[in-house]
Every structure is written in structure tokens, then in C-alpha cells.
Design a protein around this motif. Structure first.
Motif, PDB file in Angstrom:
ATOM      1  N   HIS A   1      -6.598  38.470  43.973  1.00 53.45           N
ATOM      2  CA  HIS A   1      -7.927  38.905  43.550  1.00 53.45           C
ATOM      3  C   HIS A   1      -8.729  37.790  42.898  1.00 53.45           C
ATOM      4  O   HIS A   1      -9.954  37.791  42.947  1.00 53.45           O
ATOM      5  N   SER A   2      -8.014  36.854  42.279  1.00 51.01           N
ATOM      6  CA  SER A   2      -8.761  35.752  41.666  1.00 51.01           C
ATOM      7  C   SER A   2      -8.873  34.581  42.638  1.00 51.01           C
ATOM      8  O   SER A   2      -9.074  33.440  42.237  1.00 51.01           O
ATOM      9  N   GLY A   3      -8.704  34.891  43.920  1.00 50.20           N
ATOM     10  CA  GLY A   3      -9.067  33.926  44.946  1.00 50.20           C
ATOM     11  C   GLY A   3      -8.042  32.873  45.307  1.00 50.20           C
ATOM     12  O   GLY A   3      -8.375  31.859  45.923  1.00 50.20           O
ATOM     13  N   ALA A   4      -6.776  33.099  44.933  1.00 51.33           N
ATOM     14  CA  ALA A   4      -5.752  32.104  45.243  1.00 51.33           C
ATOM     15  C   ALA A   4      -5.534  31.995  46.748  1.00 51.33           C
ATOM     16  O   ALA A   4      -5.550  33.003  47.453  1.00 51.33           O
ATOM     17  N   ASP A   5      -5.324  30.771  47.216  1.00 47.72           N
ATOM     18  CA  ASP A   5      -4.926  30.597  48.618  1.00 47.72           C
ATOM     19  C   ASP A   5      -3.398  30.638  48.690  1.00 47.72           C
ATOM     20  O   ASP A   5      -2.738  30.940  47.694  1.00 47.72           O
ATOM     21  N   LEU A   6      -2.846  30.311  49.870  1.00 45.88           N
ATOM     22  CA  LEU A   6      -1.392  30.428  50.031  1.00 45.88           C
ATOM     23  C   LEU A   6      -0.626  29.552  49.040  1.00 45.88           C
ATOM     24  O   LEU A   6       0.369  29.972  48.452  1.00 45.88           O
ATOM     25  N   ILE A   7      -1.125  28.351  48.868  1.00 43.48           N
ATOM     26  CA  ILE A   7      -0.420  27.446  47.948  1.00 43.48           C
ATOM     27  C   ILE A   7      -0.506  27.964  46.515  1.00 43.48           C
ATOM     28  O   ILE A   7       0.466  27.908  45.758  1.00 43.48           O
ATOM     29  N   GLY A   8      -1.682  28.473  46.157  1.00 42.57           N
ATOM     30  CA  GLY A   8      -1.836  29.048  44.825  1.00 42.57           C
ATOM     31  C   GLY A   8      -0.918  30.243  44.638  1.00 42.57           C
ATOM     32  O   GLY A   8      -0.285  30.417  43.589  1.00 42.57           O
TER      33      GLY A   8
END
Lengths: 215, 215
Positions: free
Chosen positions: A84-91
Motif C-alpha cells: 500500500h505504501s508503494g513498495a516494488d518487488l525489491i522493497g
DNA sequence: TGTACATCAGTGAACGCGCGTTCACTGATGTAC
DNA sequence: TGTACATCAGTGAACGCGCGTTCACTGATGTAC
């Protein structure tokens, strides 16, 4: 009179004690593993006699089952919050790794050695699917122009597990690879198999996932 | 007079009984996990009284330690044999997977949930390095023309663990990725986390390793 | 080859322990009139 | 507001169990002269 929708004082108290029991149970698991979890030892820590625990949990097994459910729940919430806070796969991977490292035995309670014969309660698979749903969402957002592999073909005909999710096979594939690659590095790290080699697992994971996106 | 280099009848007998004890120990582990391993139960199966076991193993811990060592040994031998008969990385993975599936709890005794506080005997890391050596050999045979990644750079300066092996960083990287990717899929499969989704782990592994070779 | 002695596998009784769980009970907290 | 009753948290004693481990012993197997 009980506040409808709220909690009576007694209910509040029960919830507190239950939480305290669980807290000490986790402490014990972190210290010596699930196998060593003892109701009497927990009772002593909580400050009451052994039999008193039975007011809160029907048995040792029920307590453990509750802990497993909570572990799944916590993981799913963590993953969803990151997404929800916009993380991508690495995040996402980084968040999961931190979650795991903060309490390795909790991670292993989900993904560790299975006890032959024991079956996790049904609803955990539902929570587990919540995690997969988030993965599928994030993986779907990645542009996909890659050659189809034999496993992609296999996924085309075996995708019932992604029930209701309208993802392409390549997206399912990516989500699965994300899961297995992350778990591969993470579980070996947590189990101490990199000890001695001075490897930075964070870099290895990032590399594994970048390769996943590039391929 | 003892046959020097050979075994006296007593030694032969001791070895047989030790082997039988271990056999039943493995059976018990396969059935209920290490935590449930009981010396008295083993003794009963072997057909002798509990205390008699102490002629063969100093304690429960020593028995388990021996089993762990044997598991490492068996894995290393399996891997080396496969390599000697010319297996490539995919073939190696298949062999390891079969080894693991033939006795999942043995695999988990090595790669499963660690017991906090317990430390495997030192020599197991040596055996574990035997496996890594084979991986490095097989990975070194693969032609390597790929862009260097951050993790490759990291490996250039952290390669003491591959002690004495003259491999390039990309080879070390490949061996590590092979290990973590295979373990990622395999451990999830063995723990039953693919149950329900009708996934063929063999295909997934082949795909993961092909991607590794192509990248 | 026969005898005297040492080695050593295996037994049965016993130890103390902590476990999960049950039961009948006391005493405090909340509910109803 | 005060009293009578029901609910329920927590206790202490007890149960049976199986565990790892020790000890003093018996009896068979191997060794030395």
C-alpha cells in the motif's frame, strides 16, 4: 450491561491475559524453539499456576495453532502495508526479510521444518493466499515481454490456485519465482548457513530479484 | 588377535548394532520429527532395554549429532557421485531433489528449522564445503559471459569461503544462486506449501536453473 | 588344548524430572430485582 | 441502593506418563599362558 460491539471489562481482561500468555510463548519459542514450548513454564512467567492457562487455551496444541495463525496474519499485514505504501518487488523483499529477521523462529513456524502428521488449520492457507495476492498485484505491474518457458506453459493449465486472479501466466511465474528465490536465500541466512562466508544476503536477494525482472 | 586394519568380530558386531540403532532412529524421525526421537522407544524397537543403548551412544545428543553428520555425508556422496557421472547443473538438481524427497526429514535435519542454541559439530561445515566444491566445479564448466552485478562486485572482495578454489566471482555467484534457488523451491515443496496449487516443482526448478544459465 | 582371567554387552531396578491435563474448590467480580 | 445469585478466574493437589540417565549386577565372549 455490555457495550454492544465493544468489550465488557471481563472481555478486555481476558484479551489482555491471552495476549500476555502469547507474548511469553513467543519469547520461549524464540529462545528454544517450538518443541520446547511448555505450558507450565509459561504459566510461571505469567505469574499463575499451570492449570489456570486452561481458562485461556484449551490445550497446548490450540495455543500453538493460535500462534501459527498469528504469524501468518502478521506476515500478511506486513506485506499488504508495504504494498500500500508503494513498495516494488525489491522493497517487498526487504520488508519481508526484516520481518523474518526480527523473529526467525516465527518465520520458521510458517516456513520451517514441518512436523509429520501435523496439519495447519485451514484458514492459514487463506491468509497465505492474501500474501500471494499482493505478490500477484505487484508482479502484474511489471512489464512483461519475455520468452515463454516450459514452466510458463505448465502454468497456463495449472493456475487454479490463483483463484479469481486475472493474471497472465508470466505474472504467476514471477510471483512464484519471487517467493521461492526470496525464501531460498532468507531461510538459509536465518538458519545460519552463510555463517563463515561473509556474504551480504541483502545484495544476493536484490541480485536474484533483478535477474528475475530482467529475464 | 585382531586383524590389523580389519575388524574383530566384536567390532563388527558393534558396528551392526550401531547401524541398526541408527536405522530405527531415522524411521522415528521420518515418522514424527527429531523432537520426538526417544532413546527408550528406539531400544524397544531394536529389542533391548533402554540403558543398553548407552553402550553405543553416550547420550541422545550424541546420537542426533551422529545422524546429522551422516546426513551431510550422504548428501555430499550423492552429489559427488552425480558429478562424477557427468551430471550438469540440472542433473545435479534432480539428484539432490530425489535425495531429499526420499527422506524429507533428513533434508530438514540439515536445512530445516535451526534449534536456537544448538550448534552442529564443526566437521559438518567441512562436509558441507565438499558439496560446495562440486557445485563450483560444475559451475566453472559453464561458459560465463554476463554483465557483472553488484553482488558479483561484493563477491570479488568476499570470497574467502571458497577457500583455495580458483573460481571467478561469476562462478561463485552461479554456485550460490544454484544452491539458494534449488533450496527455495525444494524446501517449500517438501514442507507442503505447494499443496493445493498443482505445480510441478521439477519444471519450476528446471526453469529457475535455465534462467540462471541464460542470465 | 585347557584353564584363569579380563573384557564387555545387556539387564532390571531406580532416580528425579517436567510434562499436559483433570478435578474439586475458593473467592472475587458482575448481574438482576 | 442493597441484597441474592450466577459467573468465572485462579488455586493446589493429584494423575499417569515417558523421558534421559546411573548403577550394580549377570553372563557370555574373547585373550593369555
Amino acid at each position: 450491561m455490555t457495550d454492544p460491539g465493544g468489550q465488557s471489562p471481563r472481555e478486555r481482561y481476558r484479551a489482555q491475559v491471552r495476549a500476555e500468555i502469547k507474548r511469553h510463548a513467543w519469547e520461549q519459542i524464540a529462545t528454544a524453539g517450538v518443541a520446547a514450548l511448555s505450558l507450565n513454564a509459561i504459566a510461571k512467567q505469567v505469574g499463575m499456576s499451570g492449570p489456570a492457562l486452561y481458562r485461556y487455551f484449551a490445550s497446548r496444541d490450540e495455543l500453538i495453532t493460535t500462534l501459527i495463525r498469528d504469524a501468518y496474519r502478521s506476515l500478511a499485514d506486513t506485506v499488504r502495508a508495504a504494498s500500500h505504501s508503494g513498495a516494488d518487488l525489491i522493497g517487498l523483499a526487504r520488508v519481508i526479510r526484516e520481518w523474518a529477521r526480527s523473529d526467525p523462529q516465527r518465520y520458521f513456524l510458517i516456513y520451517g521444518t514441518p512436523v509429520p502428521g501435523y496439519h495447519a488449520p485451514d484458514d492459514t492457507t487463506k491468509i497465505s493466499f492474501e500474501v500471494m495476492t499482493v505478490l500477484l498485484e505487484v508482479c502484474g505491474a511489471v512489464s512483461a515481454d519475455k520468452p515463454a518457458t516450459p514452466f510458463d506453459a505448465h502454468l497456463e493449465t495449472h493456475r487454479e490456485w490463483a483463484f479469481g486472479h486475472p493474471a497472465e501466466a508470466t505474472t504467476l511465474h514471477r510471483a512464484l519465482s519471487f517467493w521461492t528465490r526470496l525464501h531460498g536465500v532468507l531461510s538459509l541466512e536465518l538458519a545460519g548457513h552463510f555463517t563463515g562466508m561473509e556474504i551480504d544476503p541483502d545484495l544476493l536477494i536484490a541480485d536474484e530479484l533483478n535477474a528475475l525482472l530482467a529475464q
